[in-house]
Design a protein around this motif. Structure first.
Motif, mmCIF file in Angstrom:
data_model
loop_
_atom_site.group_PDB
_atom_site.id
_atom_site.type_symbol
_atom_site.label_atom_id
_atom_site.label_comp_id
_atom_site.label_asym_id
_atom_site.label_seq_id
_atom_site.Cartn_x
_atom_site.Cartn_y
_atom_site.Cartn_z
ATOM 1 N N LEU A 155 -32.683 -79.452 -41.657
ATOM 2 C CA LEU A 155 -33.186 -78.259 -42.338
ATOM 3 C C LEU A 155 -32.859 -76.990 -41.563
ATOM 4 O O LEU A 155 -32.451 -75.979 -42.147
ATOM 5 C CB LEU A 155 -34.686 -78.378 -42.574
ATOM 6 N N TYR A 156 -33.024 -77.022 -40.258
ATOM 7 C CA TYR A 156 -32.700 -75.851 -39.443
ATOM 8 C C TYR A 156 -31.209 -75.535 -39.541
ATOM 9 O O TYR A 156 -30.821 -74.380 -39.753
ATOM 10 C CB TYR A 156 -33.094 -76.101 -37.989
ATOM 11 N N THR A 157 -30.374 -76.538 -39.360
ATOM 12 C CA THR A 157 -28.931 -76.312 -39.403
ATOM 13 C C THR A 157 -28.483 -75.815 -40.766
ATOM 14 O O THR A 157 -27.650 -74.903 -40.865
ATOM 15 C CB THR A 157 -28.162 -77.583 -39.029
ATOM 16 N N ALA A 158 -29.031 -76.385 -41.820
ATOM 17 C CA ALA A 158 -28.664 -75.948 -43.172
ATOM 18 C C ALA A 158 -29.090 -74.509 -43.419
ATOM 19 O O ALA A 158 -28.357 -73.714 -44.025
ATOM 20 C CB ALA A 158 -29.288 -76.875 -44.214
ATOM 21 N N SER A 159 -30.272 -74.153 -42.921
ATOM 22 C CA SER A 159 -30.760 -72.783 -43.132
ATOM 23 C C SER A 159 -29.899 -71.776 -42.382
ATOM 24 O O SER A 159 -29.641 -70.673 -42.879
ATOM 25 C CB SER A 159 -32.225 -72.663 -42.694
ATOM 26 N N LYS A 160 -29.427 -72.152 -41.198
ATOM 27 C CA LYS A 160 -28.598 -71.231 -40.429
ATOM 28 C C LYS A 160 -27.182 -71.150 -40.989
ATOM 29 O O LYS A 160 -26.540 -70.096 -40.920
ATOM 30 C CB LYS A 160 -28.586 -71.643 -38.954
ATOM 31 N N ALA A 161 -26.678 -72.239 -41.545
ATOM 32 C CA ALA A 161 -25.384 -72.182 -42.222
ATOM 33 C C ALA A 161 -25.463 -71.232 -43.413
ATOM 34 O O ALA A 161 -24.544 -70.431 -43.657
ATOM 35 C CB ALA A 161 -24.962 -73.580 -42.680
ATOM 36 N N ALA A 162 -26.563 -71.308 -44.140
ATOM 37 C CA ALA A 162 -26.756 -70.402 -45.277
ATOM 38 C C ALA A 162 -26.885 -68.957 -44.804
ATOM 39 O O ALA A 162 -26.379 -68.036 -45.448
ATOM 40 C CB ALA A 162 -28.002 -70.813 -46.062
ATOM 41 N N LEU A 163 -27.527 -68.761 -43.665
ATOM 42 C CA LEU A 163 -27.703 -67.402 -43.142
ATOM 43 C C LEU A 163 -26.372 -66.784 -42.725
ATOM 44 O O LEU A 163 -26.134 -65.592 -42.948
ATOM 45 C CB LEU A 163 -28.670 -67.411 -41.959
ATOM 46 N N THR A 164 -25.491 -67.567 -42.130
ATOM 47 C CA THR A 164 -24.194 -67.012 -41.763
ATOM 48 C C THR A 164 -23.400 -66.620 -43.006
ATOM 49 O O THR A 164 -22.730 -65.587 -43.023
ATOM 50 C CB THR A 164 -23.375 -67.982 -40.891
ATOM 51 N N MET A 165 -23.487 -67.413 -44.059
ATOM 52 C CA MET A 165 -22.816 -67.049 -45.313
ATOM 53 C C MET A 165 -23.446 -65.804 -45.926
ATOM 54 O O MET A 165 -22.740 -64.919 -46.428
ATOM 55 C CB MET A 165 -22.869 -68.215 -46.308
ATOM 56 N N LEU A 166 -24.759 -65.713 -45.894
ATOM 57 C CA LEU A 166 -25.433 -64.517 -46.386
ATOM 58 C C LEU A 166 -24.948 -63.290 -45.623
ATOM 59 O O LEU A 166 -24.740 -62.223 -46.215
ATOM 60 C CB LEU A 166 -26.946 -64.666 -46.228
ATOM 61 N N THR A 167 -24.764 -63.436 -44.318
ATOM 62 C CA THR A 167 -24.280 -62.324 -43.502
ATOM 63 C C THR A 167 -22.912 -61.848 -43.975
ATOM 64 O O THR A 167 -22.671 -60.641 -44.096
ATOM 65 C CB THR A 167 -24.216 -62.742 -42.022
ATOM 66 N N THR A 168 -21.998 -62.771 -44.233
ATOM 67 C CA THR A 168 -20.662 -62.365 -44.683
ATOM 68 C C THR A 168 -20.733 -61.679 -46.044
ATOM 69 O O THR A 168 -19.992 -60.716 -46.290
ATOM 70 C CB THR A 168 -19.690 -63.553 -44.769
ATOM 71 N N GLN A 169 -21.624 -62.133 -46.897
ATOM 72 C CA GLN A 169 -21.757 -61.518 -48.214
ATOM 73 C C GLN A 169 -22.342 -60.113 -48.114
ATOM 74 O O GLN A 169 -21.880 -59.186 -48.789
ATOM 75 C CB GLN A 169 -22.633 -62.399 -49.112
ATOM 76 N N TYR A 170 -23.345 -59.952 -47.267
ATOM 77 C CA TYR A 170 -23.901 -58.617 -47.050
ATOM 78 C C TYR A 170 -22.844 -57.682 -46.467
ATOM 79 O O TYR A 170 -22.754 -56.510 -46.837
ATOM 80 C CB TYR A 170 -25.096 -58.689 -46.096
ATOM 81 N N ALA A 171 -22.053 -58.195 -45.521
ATOM 82 C CA ALA A 171 -21.031 -57.360 -44.894
ATOM 83 C C ALA A 171 -20.011 -56.882 -45.917
ATOM 84 O O ALA A 171 -19.530 -55.744 -45.847
ATOM 85 C CB ALA A 171 -20.338 -58.138 -43.775
ATOM 86 N N LYS A 172 -19.683 -57.733 -46.876
ATOM 87 C CA LYS A 172 -18.744 -57.343 -47.931
ATOM 88 C C LYS A 172 -19.376 -56.350 -48.902
ATOM 89 O O LYS A 172 -18.716 -55.432 -49.385
ATOM 90 C CB LYS A 172 -18.272 -58.575 -48.702
ATOM 91 N N ALA A 173 -20.649 -56.551 -49.183
ATOM 92 C CA ALA A 173 -21.324 -55.740 -50.202
ATOM 93 C C ALA A 173 -21.775 -54.385 -49.679
ATOM 94 O O ALA A 173 -21.685 -53.379 -50.387
ATOM 95 C CB ALA A 173 -22.525 -56.498 -50.757
#
Length: 232
Positions: A155-173
């Motif tokens: 659960l921790y690893t999955a949540s952090k993988a999702a957070l890194t993807m969220l970061t890239t999306q925010y950076a683009k947006a």
């Protein structure tokens, strides 16, 4: 003067980030869920305490309103609050377990970022730092030379993988905001029973570096204390 808001800052990485940034001249607003511990930590550091529970929309909105009233702007937002989740047999995990971890580590970042965007956009050089983990990297967790490859924490690893993807999306947006993720590394904190070989000072190196970069630095990066990490 740089005004910085840090979630989950009453202890561990958040507390040390606050201490270091105050020493560097930042005005730090220490965010924490527990009012007694948060106020005590802020008093020790010379920060201002604002209560924030990143799992509660009303609490996050109230925190943003408090900062709007008192500081009026946020230059750096450090989304640091996080939980490790349950330990034990992964075969016994439940949907409720998953929701409790994701609610803090991912949804909490979404809530806080959305609420603080108006304050960030009042800054001439706004910065968002999401405290992620190498445990959210597919490459790192499959590298036998890395300690992360031996960890089983679905659960921790999955949540952090999702957070890194969220970061890239925010950076683009958010073209007007510098958005990056930091990997503290295996640091001795309450999150791991203080088993990590790094000190909290070492663990905050990447966060402090991202918080103190000059205007014009790049967005959409994943960094640890040694430099940029590949997103894979």
């Amino acid at each position: 003067m740089t005004t910085t808001f840090i979630t989950g800052a009453n202890k561990g990485l958040g507390h040390e980030t606050a201490r270091r940034l105050i020493a560097l001249g930042h005005t730090v607003i220490l965010g924490a869920r527990n009012p007694e511990r948060g106020a005590a930590a802020a008093a020790t550091l010379g920060a201002r305490f604002v209560r924030i529970d990143v799992t509660d929309d009303a609490s996050v909105a109230a925190a943003a309103a408090d900062v709007a009233e008192h500081e009026g702007v946020v230059d750096v937002l450090v989304n640091n609050a996080g939980v490790s989740g349950p330990h034990g047999d992964p075969g016994e995990l439940t949907g409720a377990d998953a929701l409790s971890v994701i609610d803090v580590n991912l949804f909490g970042v979404v809530r806080t970022t959305t609420a603080f965007l108006p304050l960030l956009r009042r800054s001439p050089d706004p910065v968002i730092i999401n405290v992620s983990s190498g445990l959210g990297s597919l490459a790192i967790t499959h590298d036998p030379a890395r300690v992360e490859s031996s960890v089983i924490a679905p659960l921790y690893t999955a949540s952090k993988a999702a957070l890194t993807m969220l970061t890239t999306q925010y950076a683009k947006a958010f073209k007007d905001i510098r958005v990056n993720a930091a990997d503290p590394g295996y640091t001795a904190t309450d999150l791991n029973g203080h088993s990590g070989p790094q000190t909290v000072t070492e663990g905050t190196d990447a966060i402090v570096r991202l918080a103190t970069e000059r205007p014009g630095a790049a967005s959409g990066r994943f960094m640890d204390r040694h430099g940029t990490i590949d997103w894979s």
